[in-house]
Design an enzyme around this catalytic site. Sequence first.
Site, PDB file in Angstrom:
ATOM      1  N   SER A 143      18.960 -58.180  21.911  1.00  0.00           N
ATOM      2  CA  SER A 143      18.194 -57.060  21.348  1.00  0.00           C
ATOM      3  C   SER A 143      16.954 -56.893  22.222  1.00  0.00           C
ATOM      4  CB  SER A 143      17.767 -57.385  19.924  1.00  0.00           C
ATOM      5  OG  SER A 143      16.804 -56.450  19.481  1.00  0.00           O
ATOM      6  N   TYR A 156      13.762 -63.430  13.839  1.00  0.00           N
ATOM      7  CA  TYR A 156      14.885 -62.699  14.454  1.00  0.00           C
ATOM      8  C   TYR A 156      14.642 -62.567  15.961  1.00  0.00           C
ATOM      9  CZ  TYR A 156      17.999 -58.855  15.707  1.00  0.00           C
ATOM     10  OH  TYR A 156      18.942 -58.080  16.327  1.00  0.00           O
TER      11      TYR A 156
HETATM   12  N1  LIG Z   1      21.229 -52.332  14.530  1.00  0.00           N
HETATM   13  C1  LIG Z   1      20.249 -52.549  15.396  1.00  0.00           C
HETATM   14  O1  LIG Z   1      19.218 -51.822  15.407  1.00  0.00           O
HETATM   15  C2  LIG Z   1      20.371 -53.646  16.420  1.00  0.00           C
HETATM   16  C3  LIG Z   1      19.466 -53.637  17.490  1.00  0.00           C
HETATM   17  C4  LIG Z   1      19.559 -54.638  18.453  1.00  0.00           C
HETATM   18  C5  LIG Z   1      20.524 -55.624  18.362  1.00  0.00           C
HETATM   19  N2  LIG Z   1      21.380 -55.629  17.295  1.00  0.00           N
HETATM   20  C6  LIG Z   1      22.369 -56.716  17.241  1.00  0.00           C
HETATM   21  O2  LIG Z   1      23.667 -56.147  17.248  1.00  0.00           O
HETATM   22  C7  LIG Z   1      24.582 -57.039  16.610  1.00  0.00           C
HETATM   23  C8  LIG Z   1      25.404 -56.258  15.594  1.00  0.00           C
HETATM   24  O3  LIG Z   1      24.544 -55.760  14.589  1.00  0.00           O
HETATM   25  P1  LIG Z   1      24.815 -54.377  13.829  1.00  0.00           P
HETATM   26  O4  LIG Z   1      23.633 -53.512  14.084  1.00  0.00           O
HETATM   27  O5  LIG Z   1      26.154 -53.876  14.117  1.00  0.00           O
HETATM   28  O6  LIG Z   1      24.679 -54.882  12.306  1.00  0.00           O
HETATM   29  P2  LIG Z   1      25.689 -54.816  11.061  1.00  0.00           P
HETATM   30  O7  LIG Z   1      26.205 -53.426  10.897  1.00  0.00           O
HETATM   31  O8  LIG Z   1      24.937 -55.437   9.932  1.00  0.00           O
HETATM   32  O9  LIG Z   1      26.892 -55.759  11.519  1.00  0.00           O
HETATM   33  C9  LIG Z   1      26.689 -57.151  11.648  1.00  0.00           C
HETATM   34  C10 LIG Z   1      28.027 -57.825  11.850  1.00  0.00           C
HETATM   35  O10 LIG Z   1      27.788 -59.239  11.968  1.00  0.00           O
HETATM   36  C11 LIG Z   1      28.604 -59.916  11.036  1.00  0.00           C
HETATM   37  N3  LIG Z   1      27.977 -61.117  10.504  1.00  0.00           N
HETATM   38  C12 LIG Z   1      26.715 -61.255  10.010  1.00  0.00           C
HETATM   39  N4  LIG Z   1      26.527 -62.490   9.535  1.00  0.00           N
HETATM   40  C13 LIG Z   1      27.710 -63.156   9.718  1.00  0.00           C
HETATM   41  C14 LIG Z   1      28.167 -64.451   9.431  1.00  0.00           C
HETATM   42  N5  LIG Z   1      27.373 -65.367   8.801  1.00  0.00           N
HETATM   43  N6  LIG Z   1      29.434 -64.789   9.757  1.00  0.00           N
HETATM   44  C15 LIG Z   1      30.256 -63.895  10.358  1.00  0.00           C
HETATM   45  N7  LIG Z   1      29.875 -62.646  10.670  1.00  0.00           N
HETATM   46  C16 LIG Z   1      28.630 -62.284  10.341  1.00  0.00           C
HETATM   47  C17 LIG Z   1      28.856 -58.914   9.908  1.00  0.00           C
HETATM   48  O11 LIG Z   1      30.096 -59.211   9.264  1.00  0.00           O
HETATM   49  P3  LIG Z   1      30.246 -59.729   7.749  1.00  0.00           P
HETATM   50  O12 LIG Z   1      29.051 -59.266   6.981  1.00  0.00           O
HETATM   51  O13 LIG Z   1      31.540 -59.130   7.307  1.00  0.00           O
HETATM   52  O14 LIG Z   1      30.305 -61.213   7.876  1.00  0.00           O
HETATM   53  C18 LIG Z   1      28.954 -57.602  10.674  1.00  0.00           C
HETATM   54  O15 LIG Z   1      30.269 -57.411  11.122  1.00  0.00           O
HETATM   55  C19 LIG Z   1      23.739 -58.159  15.994  1.00  0.00           C
HETATM   56  O16 LIG Z   1      23.787 -59.287  16.832  1.00  0.00           O
HETATM   57  C20 LIG Z   1      22.339 -57.581  15.984  1.00  0.00           C
HETATM   58  O17 LIG Z   1      21.357 -58.580  16.070  1.00  0.00           O
HETATM   59  C21 LIG Z   1      21.337 -54.665  16.327  1.00  0.00           C
END
Ligand SMILES: NC(=O)c1ccc[n+]([C@@H]2O[C@H](COP(=O)([O-])OP(=O)(O)OC[C@H]3O[C@@H](n4cnc5c(N)ncnc54)[C@H](OP(=O)(O)O)[C@@H]3O)[C@@H](O)[C@H]2O)c1
Length: 259
Positions: A143, A156
């Site tokens: 991120s 985070y």
């Molecule tokens: N959205 C943003 O603004 C943003 C910005 C920068 C980086 N990111 C990064 O991008 C990545 C994806 O995030 P996203 O934005 O797509 O968020 P999201 O929509 O909340 O998706 C998160 C994913 O991670 C999985 N996950 C979370 N905790 C878990 C656990 N304990 N075991 C297995 N799976 C788990 C969730 O699956 P389940 O809940 O089904 O387990 C879900 O599929 C993350 O690493 C996040 O830090 C996001």
Amino acid sequence: MANEIAGLVVIVTGASAGIGRATAVSLAKLGANVVVTGRRAERLTALVDDLADFPGRRLVVPGDIQDEQLAQELVNRAVAEFGRLDVLVNNAGLGHHSALAEMPLADVRTILDTNVIGLLAVTQTAVAHMKAQGSGQIINVSSIVGQRPFPHNGIYSASKTAVNFITRTLRMELRPYNITVSLVYPGLTATEFGQAKLGQSGGNRFGLQGIPAQRVGDAIVKAVRYGRTEVYVTLFDWLFTHINRLFPQSIDWILTRRS
Ligand SMILES: NC(=O)c1ccc[n+]([C@@H]2O[C@H](COP(=O)([O-])OP(=O)(O)OC[C@H]3O[C@@H](n4cnc5c(N)ncnc54)[C@H](OP(=O)(O)O)[C@@H]3O)[C@@H](O)[C@H]2O)c1
């Protein structure tokens, strides 16, 4: 030279939502064999059903990435099913919003277990197979906050900084084995991340709109295709990160005034 995506065997963690789901969809459209994981099995099954018309095969391995057993099961089942593992996309992640001085230590453990230790456990198991087969690619989703902390986002940010250092170390250690290791730095992305995060509600103080998850998914696929090692998704993210390197105290001042 570009890598052919069709026929690759790719694991995507956190594929039940957001960026991971978008990445799995893009890879499947290009004919990859995609192994998806996350805790919500029903979401993963629905995703695989949605991908039925695209070439390649799918495998669902549900589980919690905090559970060390999952890493073994995920990688071993992928290799048993497809005979090899070409790419690991470490995308699963969880946010946290609260002041560091007040946050429960149990939450610190959950964030680090999910974002850092879970990622490392899957990586270690995958690397053992990739070394044996003589090639592989690992894409770690970090991120921009792993490069610059925001107030109330400290643990985070720290977890993503750990991901950055783990990734860069692996990149050096795995080069002799023909395994490339990439970092993708998304900025604010419109996913379920804000609802799923631990701690307090709120956090988007600037009222910014996130970019679509598909843009990040496409950037990840590009990283696979071209072996890119440091990937920014938008020009804004790249500029913000580089301006921050030059003027960190000015950015501190701006962020503190707005917190
Ligand atoms: N959205 C943003 O603004 C943003 C910005 C920068 C980086 N990111 C990064 O991008 C990545 C994806 O995030 P996203 O934005 O797509 O968020 P999201 O929509 O909340 O998706 C998160 C994913 O991670 C999985 N996950 C979370 N905790 C878990 C656990 N304990 N075991 C297995 N799976 C788990 C969730 O699956 P389940 O809940 O089904 O387990 C879900 O599929 C993350 O690493 C996040 O830090 C996001």
